[in-house]
Every structure is written in structure tokens, then in C-alpha cells.
Design a protein around this motif. Structure first.
Motif, mmCIF file in Angstrom:
data_model
loop_
_atom_site.group_PDB
_atom_site.id
_atom_site.type_symbol
_atom_site.label_atom_id
_atom_site.label_comp_id
_atom_site.label_asym_id
_atom_site.label_seq_id
_atom_site.Cartn_x
_atom_site.Cartn_y
_atom_site.Cartn_z
ATOM 1 N N LEU A 137 -40.325 -47.974 7.093
ATOM 2 C CA LEU A 137 -39.773 -47.637 5.779
ATOM 3 C C LEU A 137 -39.843 -46.185 5.553
ATOM 4 C CD1 LEU A 137 -41.285 -50.601 3.343
ATOM 5 C CD2 LEU A 137 -38.797 -50.364 4.326
ATOM 6 N N LEU A 138 -41.039 -45.539 5.963
ATOM 7 C CA LEU A 138 -41.154 -44.247 5.631
ATOM 8 C C LEU A 138 -40.297 -43.594 6.666
ATOM 9 C CD1 LEU A 138 -44.931 -43.373 5.331
ATOM 10 C CD2 LEU A 138 -43.158 -43.221 3.621
ATOM 11 N N THR A 139 -39.858 -43.998 7.796
ATOM 12 C CA THR A 139 -38.860 -43.473 8.655
ATOM 13 C C THR A 139 -37.516 -43.734 8.032
ATOM 14 O OG1 THR A 139 -40.077 -44.150 10.772
ATOM 15 C CG2 THR A 139 -37.744 -43.743 11.096
ATOM 16 N N ALA A 140 -37.146 -44.822 7.413
ATOM 17 C CA ALA A 140 -35.759 -44.936 6.824
ATOM 18 C C ALA A 140 -35.715 -43.886 5.694
ATOM 19 C CB ALA A 140 -35.727 -46.206 6.149
ATOM 20 N N ALA A 141 -36.772 -43.681 5.227
ATOM 21 C CA ALA A 141 -36.863 -42.751 3.697
ATOM 22 C C ALA A 141 -36.339 -41.099 4.309
ATOM 23 C CB ALA A 141 -37.866 -42.751 3.079
ATOM 24 N N THR A 142 -36.836 -41.170 5.623
ATOM 25 C CA THR A 142 -36.557 -39.908 6.279
ATOM 26 C C THR A 142 -34.991 -39.459 6.632
ATOM 27 O OG1 THR A 142 -38.974 -39.866 6.988
ATOM 28 C CG2 THR A 142 -37.596 -38.164 8.176
ATOM 29 N N VAL A 143 -34.542 -40.538 6.751
ATOM 30 C CA VAL A 143 -32.991 -40.356 7.266
ATOM 31 C C VAL A 143 -32.176 -39.594 6.266
ATOM 32 C CG1 VAL A 143 -30.802 -41.287 7.934
ATOM 33 C CG2 VAL A 143 -32.984 -42.201 8.707
ATOM 34 N N THR A 144 -31.505 -38.510 6.656
ATOM 35 C CA THR A 144 -30.616 -37.867 5.501
ATOM 36 C C THR A 144 -29.113 -38.223 5.712
ATOM 37 O OG1 THR A 144 -30.707 -36.031 7.044
ATOM 38 C CG2 THR A 144 -32.391 -35.953 5.307
ATOM 39 N N LEU A 145 -28.329 -38.023 4.742
ATOM 40 C CA LEU A 145 -26.849 -38.011 5.057
ATOM 41 C C LEU A 145 -26.133 -36.857 4.727
ATOM 42 C CD1 LEU A 145 -26.005 -41.591 3.454
ATOM 43 C CD2 LEU A 145 -26.417 -41.121 5.947
ATOM 44 N N ASP A 146 -25.125 -36.083 5.513
ATOM 45 C CA ASP A 146 -24.681 -35.056 5.268
ATOM 46 C C ASP A 146 -23.160 -34.963 5.372
ATOM 47 O OD1 ASP A 146 -27.278 -33.317 4.661
ATOM 48 O OD2 ASP A 146 -27.482 -34.117 6.547
ATOM 49 N N ALA A 147 -22.400 -34.647 4.574
ATOM 50 C CA ALA A 147 -20.783 -34.411 4.782
ATOM 51 C C ALA A 147 -20.500 -33.383 5.505
ATOM 52 C CB ALA A 147 -20.176 -34.385 3.340
ATOM 53 N N LEU A 148 -20.203 -33.600 6.789
ATOM 54 C CA LEU A 148 -19.620 -32.544 7.862
ATOM 55 C C LEU A 148 -18.410 -32.573 8.268
ATOM 56 C CD1 LEU A 148 -22.866 -33.079 10.370
ATOM 57 C CD2 LEU A 148 -22.472 -31.548 8.341
ATOM 58 N N ASP A 149 -17.772 -31.382 8.716
ATOM 59 C CA ASP A 149 -16.552 -31.395 9.256
ATOM 60 C C ASP A 149 -16.408 -32.236 10.508
ATOM 61 O OD1 ASP A 149 -14.655 -30.210 11.231
ATOM 62 O OD2 ASP A 149 -13.852 -29.211 9.203
ATOM 63 N N PRO A 150 -15.579 -32.900 10.733
ATOM 64 C CA PRO A 150 -15.485 -33.888 11.595
ATOM 65 C C PRO A 150 -15.586 -33.339 13.137
ATOM 66 C CG PRO A 150 -13.470 -34.210 10.464
ATOM 67 C CD PRO A 150 -14.433 -33.013 9.712
ATOM 68 N N ASP A 151 -15.178 -31.798 13.189
ATOM 69 C CA ASP A 151 -15.294 -31.208 14.500
ATOM 70 C C ASP A 151 -16.792 -30.448 14.358
ATOM 71 O OD1 ASP A 151 -12.991 -31.604 15.394
ATOM 72 O OD2 ASP A 151 -11.827 -29.739 14.202
ATOM 73 N N HIS A 152 -17.702 -30.780 13.545
ATOM 74 C CA HIS A 152 -18.834 -30.355 13.880
ATOM 75 C C HIS A 152 -19.714 -30.823 14.895
ATOM 76 C CE1 HIS A 152 -23.353 -29.597 12.930
ATOM 77 N NE2 HIS A 152 -22.938 -28.857 12.238
ATOM 78 N N PRO A 153 -20.567 -30.008 15.823
ATOM 79 C CA PRO A 153 -21.100 -30.672 16.887
ATOM 80 C C PRO A 153 -21.802 -31.933 16.979
ATOM 81 C CG PRO A 153 -21.438 -28.129 16.810
ATOM 82 C CD PRO A 153 -20.796 -28.685 15.562
ATOM 83 N N ASP A 154 -22.498 -32.200 15.555
ATOM 84 C CA ASP A 154 -23.462 -33.425 15.354
ATOM 85 C C ASP A 154 -22.311 -34.546 15.159
ATOM 86 O OD1 ASP A 154 -25.570 -32.171 15.676
ATOM 87 O OD2 ASP A 154 -26.243 -32.029 13.514
ATOM 88 N N ALA A 155 -21.021 -34.375 14.591
ATOM 89 C CA ALA A 155 -20.195 -35.363 14.567
ATOM 90 C C ALA A 155 -19.445 -35.606 15.662
ATOM 91 C CB ALA A 155 -18.964 -34.682 13.343
ATOM 92 N N GLN A 156 -19.353 -34.551 16.380
ATOM 93 C CA GLN A 156 -18.707 -35.218 17.825
ATOM 94 C C GLN A 156 -19.552 -35.699 18.606
ATOM 95 O OE1 GLN A 156 -15.365 -34.424 19.030
ATOM 96 N NE2 GLN A 156 -15.104 -34.177 16.759
ATOM 97 N N ARG A 157 -20.893 -35.366 18.616
ATOM 98 C CA ARG A 157 -21.788 -36.035 19.432
ATOM 99 C C ARG A 157 -21.924 -37.493 19.066
ATOM 100 N NH1 ARG A 157 -28.331 -34.479 19.632
ATOM 101 N NH2 ARG A 157 -29.035 -36.431 20.678
#
Length: 299
Positions: A137-157
């Protein structure tokens, strides 16, 4: 959250910090506080990028730099820039650092044993199971959500991982060129959004939202990394995209999926989506879903 829940969390935190000895400057009897000891453990045998260490531990750069300088002064680590990019620094354990890390491992095992030893067999099982649930549960609470450009490296990954998984799971394989992939512009504000979930700085999930004028919103390219499934990440992404669609005047959200993705199908049913007739000609889709959502009230 009510006051009782907050008080219980605080009580739990006090019990744990006292029992595992993190209140002492000499953690596990060694001549360093827990922060430096944890840093030694995270560096590991292969070494780590300093930036990755900061993200993994959620610490600011100044604090990590001070701890690394202390460990360097004690001859336990080396910190060097990477040849290809001097801005990226890698920290590695020295022989003395590996020796102290081994001591930390041994004493950590002893501490864990001391927590279990006073309990009977049934109590130990209950404690270990409870710890596993708290960790999840603590791991679940650590997850973040961010709006990124679809071409951002993390989005592409994320998308590369998604396409690779589809290639393995679909009966016919998966060719992105044959699929109805949305144009990146359709997933950028104000036409849409693209969310990326991160855990300790690592991208572990994604989904896009199309907001076509005069038509239902559509969720596309939803994926969650296998090692974080079961933490509720997909449900959070769905809820966030539904809220985003409602805020932009949409009262219906659609999505499609392949019959091989049985876990996704079960998720959509449990989140209130209903199967409908095909609303596109996606060649890899076998199921089409729709959900009515409430727009924010106008006050």
C-alpha cells in the motif's frame, strides 16, 4: 480521511522508528546515521547514477551530495562523471564500502530476527503478512501521475514497452503501423492529455485521452508495467482521465481492447464500463467499451 486514521498512522510511524532504531545517530551500531547506511545499500554492487539515487529515495540533491561527500571522506564510495555526459555522475562502492555494506546486511538480518523472535509462529506469520500489505500500500501511494507530452522520453519508453507486450500477447502479433494510433497532437492539450505513472522516478504506466469536439472522449494506449500491477495504478489512471474528460465537457468515455487482454477487460467491467457495438475499425480490437461520466457541477 478522519482523525482516527491520521492518529493511527502517526502511532504506527512512532512504533516503527523506535523499534528499528532509526532514532539513533549510530544506526545498527555503526558510526553513521540511517541515511548514509541506506545510501550505501542502494548503491549496491553495480553502482548507481546519483540522479537515480535521489529519485529512488525521494531526497533533494543537496542532502544527497552532503551524504556522498561524507561517504567519500570515509573512503567508502567514489563519485565520477560519466565519460559521455559530465553532468551525469555515477557513485560506486570501494572495497571498504562493500565490506561495510556486508556488515549492514548482516546486522539488518539480526534486527529483523529480533523483531520476530519474541513472537510465536502464528504471530510471526501475521506480522510478516501485515508488513507485506503495508509495503504494497505504501508503494501504491508512492506512484505519481504526471501529464506529459507524448513525445517525452518517459512517455515514449512506456509506449515501447506497451507495443512490445502487445507483440507477445496478441495471437497475430502487433504492428503499430497497422493500428489506429492517435497522432501525438491529439493527445496534447487542449485536444487531449497523456498521463505517465512513475514510481521512484521510473515510468511504470501510461494512457492517453482524446477529446474530440462533439464526440465522446476516448482513452488510448493504456499500459501498466507488470511489476506494479495490483497496486491500483490502472484504476488511478482511469479515474484521472475520466475526471479530465468531464472537466472538458464530455459525459461519455470510450475505449477498445483486444480479447487477449483479459485482465484489462475485467478492469473495465469493474470500473463501470459497459460493452457496446464497435465504434471504430481498429484491426486489433475485439471489445469496445463505453462509460457515462458526470460533468462537474456548475455553481
Amino acid at each position: 480521511m478522519d482523525a482516527g486514521q491520521i492518529n493511527q498512522v502517526r502511532r504506527f510511524n512512532r512504533t516503527v522508528t523506535e523499534r528499528v532504531g532509526v532514532l539513533h545517530d549510530h544506526y545498527l551500531g555503526l558510526d553513521r546515521p540511517i541515511g548514509e547506511a541506506r545510501l550505501l545499500w542502494e548503491i549496491g554492487e553495480q553502482g548507481q547514477d546519483v540522479r537515480r539515487l535521489r529519485e529512488r529515495l525521494g531526497l533533494d540533491s543537496g542532502y544527497v551530495s552532503r551524504m556522498l561527500r561524507s561517504l567519500e571522506a570515509d573512503g567508502l564510495v567514489t563519485v565520477e562523471p560519466q565519460p559521455r555526459d559530465k553532468r551525469v555522475r555515477t557513485v560506486r562502492l570501494t572495497d571498504a564500502g562493500r565490506t561495510e555494506r556486508a556488515v549492514l546486511d548482516g546486522r539488518s538480518d539480526e534486527l529483523a530476527g529480533s523483531l520476530l523472535e519474541p513472537l510465536n509462529t502464528a504471530q510471526r506469520a501475521r506480522l510478516v503478512a501485515a508488513m507485506a500489505e503495508v509495503d504494497r500500500l505504501l508503494t501504491a501511494a508512492t506512484v505519481t501521475l504526471d501529464a506529459l507530452d507524448p513525445d517525452h522520453p518517459d512517455a515514449q519508453r512506456c509506449l515501447r514497452c506497451y507495443f512490445s507486450e502487445l507483440q507477445e500477447r496478441f495471437e497475430t502479433g502487433f504492428d503499430p503501423a497497422q493500428s489506429l494510433l492517435p497522432d501525438a497532437g491529439e493527445l496534447r492539450s487542449p485536444h487531449g492529455s497523456f498521463l505517465v505513472a512513475r514510481l521512484h522516478g521510473e515510468p511504470v504506466g501510461c494512457a492517453g485521452l482524446k477529446l474530440p469536439p462533439g464526440a465522446p472522449a476516448e482513452i488510448k494506449r493504456m499500459w501498466v508495467a507488470p511489476h506494479v500491477r495490483g497496486l491500483g495504478v490502472a484504476r488511478r489512471i482511469l479515474a484521472e482521465l475520466e475526471a479530465w474528460a468531464a472537466q472538458h465537457g464530455h459525459d461519455v468515455v470510450r475505449l477498445d481492447t483486444n480479447r487477449a487482454l483479459t485482465d484489462a477487460i475485467a478492469l473495465y467491467h469493474s470500473c463501470g464500463f459497459s460493452e457496446v457495438a464497435a465504434f471504430n475499425d481498429e484491426p486489433y480490437a475485439h471489445h469496445w467499451f463505453e462509460k457515462r461520466i458526470a460533468r462537474p457541477s456548475q455553481e
